[in-house]
Enzyme design. Structure first.
Site, PDB file in Angstrom:
ATOM      1  N   SER A 212       0.832  -1.195   0.000  1.00 52.89           N
ATOM      2  CA  SER A 212       0.000   0.000   0.000  1.00 52.89           C
ATOM      3  C   SER A 212       0.869   1.249   0.000  1.00 52.89           C
ATOM      4  O   SER A 212       2.032   1.224   0.438  1.00 52.89           O
ATOM      5  CB  SER A 212      -0.910   0.003   1.236  1.00 52.89           C
ATOM      6  OG  SER A 212      -1.526   1.261   1.427  1.00 52.89           O
ATOM      7  N   TYR A 224      -0.874   0.223  10.808  1.00 51.84           N
ATOM      8  CA  TYR A 224      -1.129  -0.259   9.451  1.00 51.84           C
ATOM      9  C   TYR A 224       0.027   0.107   8.519  1.00 51.84           C
ATOM     10  O   TYR A 224       0.493  -0.730   7.734  1.00 51.84           O
ATOM     11  CB  TYR A 224      -2.437   0.338   8.933  1.00 51.84           C
ATOM     12  CG  TYR A 224      -2.767  -0.035   7.508  1.00 51.84           C
ATOM     13  CD1 TYR A 224      -3.142  -1.336   7.185  1.00 51.84           C
ATOM     14  CD2 TYR A 224      -2.702   0.916   6.481  1.00 51.84           C
ATOM     15  CE1 TYR A 224      -3.443  -1.685   5.875  1.00 51.84           C
ATOM     16  CE2 TYR A 224      -2.998   0.582   5.182  1.00 51.84           C
ATOM     17  CZ  TYR A 224      -3.369  -0.724   4.868  1.00 51.84           C
ATOM     18  OH  TYR A 224      -3.652  -1.068   3.574  1.00 51.84           O
TER      19      TYR A 224
END
Length: 337
Positions: A212, A224
Site C-alpha cells: 500500500s 497499518y
C-alpha cells in the site's frame, strides 16, 4: 607625480601574460565544462533508462500465462477474497482461465461468492477455504489439506486492512494492535511459509503480496503503515531468497493507492479505480521484474509525490486528507445508527 600608463608592446597583452604564467587558468573552464557535460549526459541516460523501465512495466504483456500454460489447469489461492480487491482478483483469475480457491472467515459469504463466480465462469473450478486470519493460532495445516494435490501455482496475499481506523498509536489496545499485525503480516508470512513447497513443486510459481501507499508512513495509521512497510521488506527478501536458491518462484509486491471497495466507499475517478480494475491492472504487472511495483499506472504518478515533495509538507497534506476521510467515515457511521 604624473604616472603615464604603460603602453602595450606589440604582441603583448596582460591577458597573454597571465596565460603564459598561469596556463591552468585558461584550461580550467574548459575542463569543468567537459566534466559537467559528461555528468549531464550520464544523468540524462540514467533518467531515460528509468523512464523506459517504468513505461515497459505498464506496456508489456502480462507474464501471468506462464503460470497456467495450456493443459495445466492451474489453481490460484486468493486470501481475503470475499470482497473488494480480493474478489476482483478472483474474478480476473477465472476470466483468465485459472481455477480459484477463495479464502475468508465467513462460510456463508464465501459460498455466495463461489456461486457468483461459477455463474459467470461455468468452466472454472472454485473452492472455498474458511480460516480466520486474525484469531486463529493453528499451523495452517488445514489449508494445506484443502489444497491437496491440485496444481496450485499462484498465491495472492491480498488480505489486509486497518482494524481501528484513524487512531493514534497510544489509543490502541493490545488486542487492536495485535489484530492489525496478524491480519496484515502474521497470516501472510505463515501461509507463504506453508505453501512455498507446493508452489515450487508445481512450478513455475508466483507469489503476489499486496502492499500500500501507506508503507511510506501515514499519520493516524501508524500500525497499518508499519505492517505495509513489513510487506515491502518481506517481499524483497523472499524474492532475493528465491533468486539465490535458484527457485522458479516469482515474488512481486504490488503497491496499491486509493481504490473503491466495500470498506472504502469512494467515487470512482481517474485516480480511483474499482476493485476489479485494480486487480486487472495488478495481474498485468506480473513478470515486470519487481520486486515492488505500483499495480495501477496512475497510482504510480501519485507515488512520485512521496519522492519529490518535502516530507514535512507531505505529512501536513496527508494529515489534512486523512482528517477529511475520518470526518466522512464518522458521518457515515452516524447515519447508519
Amino acid at each position: 607625480m604624473n604616472v603615464q600608463p604603460r603602453r602595450a608592446q606589440p604582441g603583448f597583452s596582460e591577458r597573454s601574460c597571465l596565460a603564459d604564467n598561469f596556463p591552468t587558468m585558461m584550461h580550467l573552464p574548459e575542463k569543468l565544462t567537459t566534466s559537467l557535460a559528461y555528468v549531464g549526459a550520464a544523468t540524462s541516460c540514467f533518467l531515460a533508462i528509468q523512464v523506459a523501465r517504468h513505461l515497459y512495466c505498464y506496456l508489456r504483456p502480462s507474464g501471468l500465462p506462464r503460470y497456467n500454460p495450456p493443459g495445466k489447469d492451474a489453481w490460484a489461492l486468493v486470501t481475503g477474497s470475499t470482497d473488494g480487491i480480493g474478489f476482483g482478483f478472483a474474478q480476473e483469475l477465472c476470466k483468465r482461465g485459472f481455477n480459484v480457491f477463495l479464502h475468508g472467515r465467513n462460510r456463508d459469504k464465501l459460498l455466495r461468492r463461489q456461486a457468483e463466480l461459477l455463474a459467470d465462469y461455468p468452466n472454472a473450478n472454485v473452492r472455498i477455504i474458511v480460516f480466520d486470519a486474525v484469531n486463529n493460532h493453528e499451523d495452517l495445516d488445514t489449508i494445506v489439506q484443502e489444497i491437496g494435490d491440485t496444481p496450485l501455482t499462484v498465491l495472492i496475499n491480498n488480505i489486509g486492512g486497518e482494524v481501528t481506523l484513524f487512531t493514534r498509536l497510544a489509543d490502541f489496545t493490545f488486542e487492536q494492535a495485535n489484530a492489525t499485525i496478524n491480519l496484515n503480516n502474521t497470516f501472510m508470512v505463515q501461509i507463504t511459509r506453508k505453501l512455498l513447497p507446493i508452489l515450487e513443486r508445481n512450478g513455475p510459481g508466483l507469489v503476489l503480496n499486496i502492499s500500500s501507499a501507506a508503507a511510506y508512513g501515514m499519520p493516524t495509521l501508524s500500525v497499518y503503515s508499519g505492517t505495509k512497510g513489513f510487506v515491502d521488506s518481506f517481499t524483497r527478501s523472499l524474492q532475493a531468497e528465491m533468486t539465490i536458491d535458484g527457485k522458479d518462484v516469482e515474488v512481486l509486491g504490488l503497491r496499491v493507492g486509493n481504490t473503491q471497495s466495500k470498506g472504502n466507499d469512494v467515487k470512482v475517478n481517474l485516480f480511483t479505480p474499482t476493485s476489479r480494475a485494480l486487480a486487472d491492472a495488478a495481474l498485468n504487472r506480473v513478470g515486470c521484474g519487481g520486486p515492488i511495483v505500483w499495480a495501477y499506472w496512475l497510482h504510480s504518478l501519485q507515488g512520485l509525490s512521496f519522492h519529490i515533495v518535502p516530507r514535512r509538507k507531505l505529512v501536513r497534506v496527508l494529515g489534512d486528507h486523512l482528517n477529511t476521510m475520518k470526518r466522512d467515515h464518522e458521518a457515515k457511521l452516524a447515519k447508519q445508527q
